[in-house]
Design an enzyme around this catalytic site. Structure first.
Site, PDB file in Angstrom:
ATOM      1  CB  THR A  35      44.965  41.456  36.049  1.00 14.38           C
ATOM      2  OG1 THR A  35      44.347  42.061  37.178  1.00 14.38           O
ATOM      3  CG2 THR A  35      43.981  41.435  34.890  1.00 14.38           C
ATOM      4  CE  LYS A  64      41.698  43.084  37.770  1.00 17.23           C
ATOM      5  NZ  LYS A  64      41.352  44.311  38.518  1.00 17.23           N
ATOM      6  CE  LYS A 105      48.639  43.254  32.529  1.00 17.18           C
ATOM      7  NZ  LYS A 105      47.875  42.523  33.587  1.00 17.18           N
TER       8      LYS A 105
END
Length: 293
Positions: free
Chosen positions: A96, A172, A241
């Site tokens: 990701t 995503k 994150k």
């Protein structure tokens, strides 16, 4: 035995995904910063690589499943990175990361005659172990076709988003935002009900059997109703994150995302309190604690 594949990154997700490649008949050369994590794969016949470059072979395929943009760039572009050795092969990046990072890496591979395929995944470690991941993919068409057997060995379905590699990473990030929004909604609804005397469990059972009878609400709702955030599918710091990436992408695209900002703050508070031993859905505790529960 099918083609030998390089595989870099053997955390909870990567190890499960690599194991499924071995089960599907692929040979593996594996690299992980903590070498001991490769032991289960070595016992299955994989070979250990001493660097990311050694995991790659000229013209071959190398998979990366590492924690963040910096880690992907390090294993790709570092002194012992895979880029210098892969040549006209294919880098299948399943982490990701930011769409802009994917685009930059795709350009760098293209300059060397190679190809980059973005292929982030949806699913927890147990889903990865069961080869039931949902996989978004984008990049050069011929390269996408070449890596499809690997993707099928690791997931239950592959969704193709075309030639532009950043597209898969946008999907995503959008998906992780929607998951966080669902967790926030569940936390606020259950807390509202509890403050008015209705047990969290009863609220959960009603909504997941009626209006919100779906996978995400049932799964995360169970954690939030029980207030037991185990097992850890993803740590709060890791998804924090991701939310930084979501907000960066929103800023780049001039997209106001006030709910994403709120969830990022929830995750920041969770991480600041040292609650890394629980699933990221544990940020729901910030809601109930704010209400005095």
């Amino acid at each position: 035995m099918q083609e030998t594949i390089g595989f870099i990154g053997l955390g909870g997700m990567g190890l499960a995904m690599a194991t499924n490649l071995v089960k599907a008949g692929f040979g593996l050369r594996v690299y992980n910063r903590t070498a001991e994590k490769a032991r289960p794969l070595l016992e299955l016949g994989a070979r250990r690589a001493r660097s990311p470059a050694e995991a790659a072979s000229p013209g071959g395929i190398v998979v990366t499943m590492v924690s963040d943009d910096r880690a992907v760039e390090e294993v790709t572009l570092g002194a012992n990175g895979l880029l210098g050795r892969l040549g006209d092969g294919v880098h299948l990046s399943m982490s990701t990361i930011a769409p802009r990072t994917a685009r930059r890496l795709a350009d760098l591979h293209r300059e060397r005659g190679g190809h980059y395929v973005a292929s982030p995944v949806f699913g927890k470690p147990q889903v990865a172990a069961d080869a039931k991941l949902w996989i978004a993919t984008a990049g050069d068409a011929a390269a996408r076709a070449r890596v499809r057997p690997l993707q099928k060995a690791m997931g239950q379905r592959v969704f193709d988003f075309g030639d532009e590699p950043g597209a898969a990473n946008v999907i995503k990030l959008a998906g992780n935002f929607m998951l966080g929004a669902a967790i926030e909604a569940l936390a606020e609804a259950f807390t509202l009900a509890q403050k008015h005397g209705v047990p969290r469990r009863q609220t959960y059972e009603f909504f997941t059997q009626t209006l919100f009878d779906c996978f995400v609400y049932r799964g995360y709702g169970e954690l939030i109703a029980s207030e037991n955030y185990q097992p850890v599918g993803a740590k709060p710091s890791l998804i924090r994150k991701d939310y930084g990436l979501i907000l960066d992408a929103a800023a780049e695209g001039m997209v106001p995302m006030p709910l994403a900002n709120l969830i990022h703050e929830r995750l920041t508070a969770t991480v600041a309190k040292g609650r890394e031993d629980a699933d990221w859905a544990g940020f729901a505790r910030e809601v109930s604690e704010s209400a005095g529960l």
